[in-house]
Motif scaffolding. Structure first.
Motif, mmCIF file in Angstrom:
data_model
loop_
_atom_site.group_PDB
_atom_site.id
_atom_site.type_symbol
_atom_site.label_atom_id
_atom_site.label_comp_id
_atom_site.label_asym_id
_atom_site.label_seq_id
_atom_site.Cartn_x
_atom_site.Cartn_y
_atom_site.Cartn_z
ATOM 1 N N LEU A 63 3.127 14.605 18.411
ATOM 2 C CA LEU A 63 1.683 14.766 18.353
ATOM 3 C C LEU A 63 1.302 15.290 16.976
ATOM 4 O O LEU A 63 1.858 16.268 16.503
ATOM 5 C CB LEU A 63 1.215 15.755 19.426
ATOM 6 N N LEU A 64 0.353 14.613 16.342
ATOM 7 C CA LEU A 64 -0.126 15.056 15.045
ATOM 8 C C LEU A 64 -1.459 15.755 15.234
ATOM 9 O O LEU A 64 -2.355 15.240 15.873
ATOM 10 C CB LEU A 64 -0.296 13.869 14.092
ATOM 11 N N ARG A 65 -1.570 16.935 14.686
ATOM 12 C CA ARG A 65 -2.823 17.672 14.759
ATOM 13 C C ARG A 65 -3.276 17.985 13.347
ATOM 14 O O ARG A 65 -2.472 18.242 12.464
ATOM 15 C CB ARG A 65 -2.622 18.958 15.543
ATOM 16 N N ALA A 66 -4.557 18.001 13.146
ATOM 17 C CA ALA A 66 -5.111 18.287 11.817
ATOM 18 C C ALA A 66 -4.644 19.659 11.350
ATOM 19 O O ALA A 66 -4.671 20.623 12.101
ATOM 20 C CB ALA A 66 -6.629 18.227 11.860
ATOM 21 N N SER A 67 -4.230 19.722 10.103
ATOM 22 C CA SER A 67 -3.795 20.941 9.426
ATOM 23 C C SER A 67 -2.717 21.707 10.182
ATOM 24 O O SER A 67 -2.683 22.927 10.157
ATOM 25 C CB SER A 67 -4.989 21.855 9.139
ATOM 26 N N SER A 68 -1.853 20.993 10.898
ATOM 27 C CA SER A 68 -0.709 21.651 11.526
ATOM 28 C C SER A 68 0.488 20.715 11.480
ATOM 29 O O SER A 68 0.356 19.537 11.216
ATOM 30 C CB SER A 68 -1.018 22.024 12.978
ATOM 31 N N PRO B 187 -1.186 6.362 6.751
ATOM 32 C CA PRO B 187 -1.818 7.178 7.800
ATOM 33 C C PRO B 187 -2.043 6.399 9.097
ATOM 34 O O PRO B 187 -1.934 6.952 10.185
ATOM 35 C CB PRO B 187 -3.149 7.604 7.175
ATOM 36 N N VAL B 188 -2.330 5.111 8.997
ATOM 37 C CA VAL B 188 -2.508 4.269 10.192
ATOM 38 C C VAL B 188 -1.177 4.119 10.923
ATOM 39 O O VAL B 188 -1.106 4.253 12.149
ATOM 40 C CB VAL B 188 -3.082 2.882 9.811
ATOM 41 N N VAL B 189 -0.111 3.881 10.180
ATOM 42 C CA VAL B 189 1.223 3.775 10.785
ATOM 43 C C VAL B 189 1.576 5.079 11.485
ATOM 44 O O VAL B 189 2.054 5.078 12.618
ATOM 45 C CB VAL B 189 2.293 3.409 9.729
ATOM 46 N N ALA B 190 1.319 6.208 10.841
ATOM 47 C CA ALA B 190 1.636 7.516 11.422
ATOM 48 C C ALA B 190 0.840 7.756 12.706
ATOM 49 O O ALA B 190 1.410 8.189 13.714
ATOM 50 C CB ALA B 190 1.352 8.614 10.406
ATOM 51 N N ARG B 191 -0.463 7.481 12.690
ATOM 52 C CA ARG B 191 -1.284 7.691 13.892
ATOM 53 C C ARG B 191 -0.847 6.798 15.038
ATOM 54 O O ARG B 191 -0.733 7.241 16.179
ATOM 55 C CB ARG B 191 -2.763 7.450 13.579
ATOM 56 N N ASN C 234 0.806 -1.224 0.000
ATOM 57 C CA ASN C 234 0.000 0.000 0.000
ATOM 58 C C ASN C 234 0.833 1.266 0.000
ATOM 59 O O ASN C 234 0.345 2.316 -0.373
ATOM 60 C CB ASN C 234 -0.966 0.017 1.182
ATOM 61 N N GLY C 235 2.071 1.178 0.431
ATOM 62 C CA GLY C 235 2.922 2.365 0.447
ATOM 63 C C GLY C 235 3.688 2.569 -0.836
ATOM 64 O O GLY C 235 4.523 3.453 -0.929
ATOM 65 N N SER C 236 3.396 1.752 -1.828
ATOM 66 C CA SER C 236 4.154 1.820 -3.075
ATOM 67 C C SER C 236 3.635 2.926 -3.986
ATOM 68 O O SER C 236 2.459 2.999 -4.293
ATOM 69 C CB SER C 236 4.059 0.493 -3.841
#
Length: 105
Positions: free
Chosen positions: A91-96, A68-72, A27-29
């Motif tokens: 910490l990941l925040r939406a649009s930042s 995105p699942v790996v990142a979260r 999926n990352g390809s």
């Protein structure tokens, strides 16, 4: 699509038997295929290859894991290093942009 290890092994055996090259796609390809195509066997990894395991500072992601699942999952865990007393949590925040905070194990 190879849904499990057995199906991927069968595809590998078929590729060897025919002498055709084998292309494994996760999926990352990100790939581009020439207009002439690919003269071989292409197999996409199925959901069994999508596991994400985090142990200490080691993250292992299967070839069909969604990025995105790996990142979260990674962001939600403190990644600790044995040589440091403190660890770092992203910490990941939406649009930042990701922010980094210190934490204690």
């Amino acid at each position: 699509e190879a849904e499990d290890v057995a199906a991927l092994a069968q595809t590998s055996v078929a590729a060897r038997a025919t002498g055709l090259p084998l292309l494994v796609v996760g999926n990352g390809s990100n790939m581009l295929v020439a207009d002439a195509g690919f003269s071989g066997i292409a197999v996409r990894l199925g959901s069994e290859f999508g596991e994400v395991d985090i142990a200490g500072s080691t993250v292992r992601a299967g070839g069909s894991a969604l990025l995105p699942v790996v990142a979260r999952r990674t962001a939600a865990q403190p990644l600790c290093y044995p040589s440091r007393l403190a660890c770092t949590r992203f910490l990941l925040r939406a649009s930042s942009r990701p922010t980094r905070t210190a934490c204690r194990p």
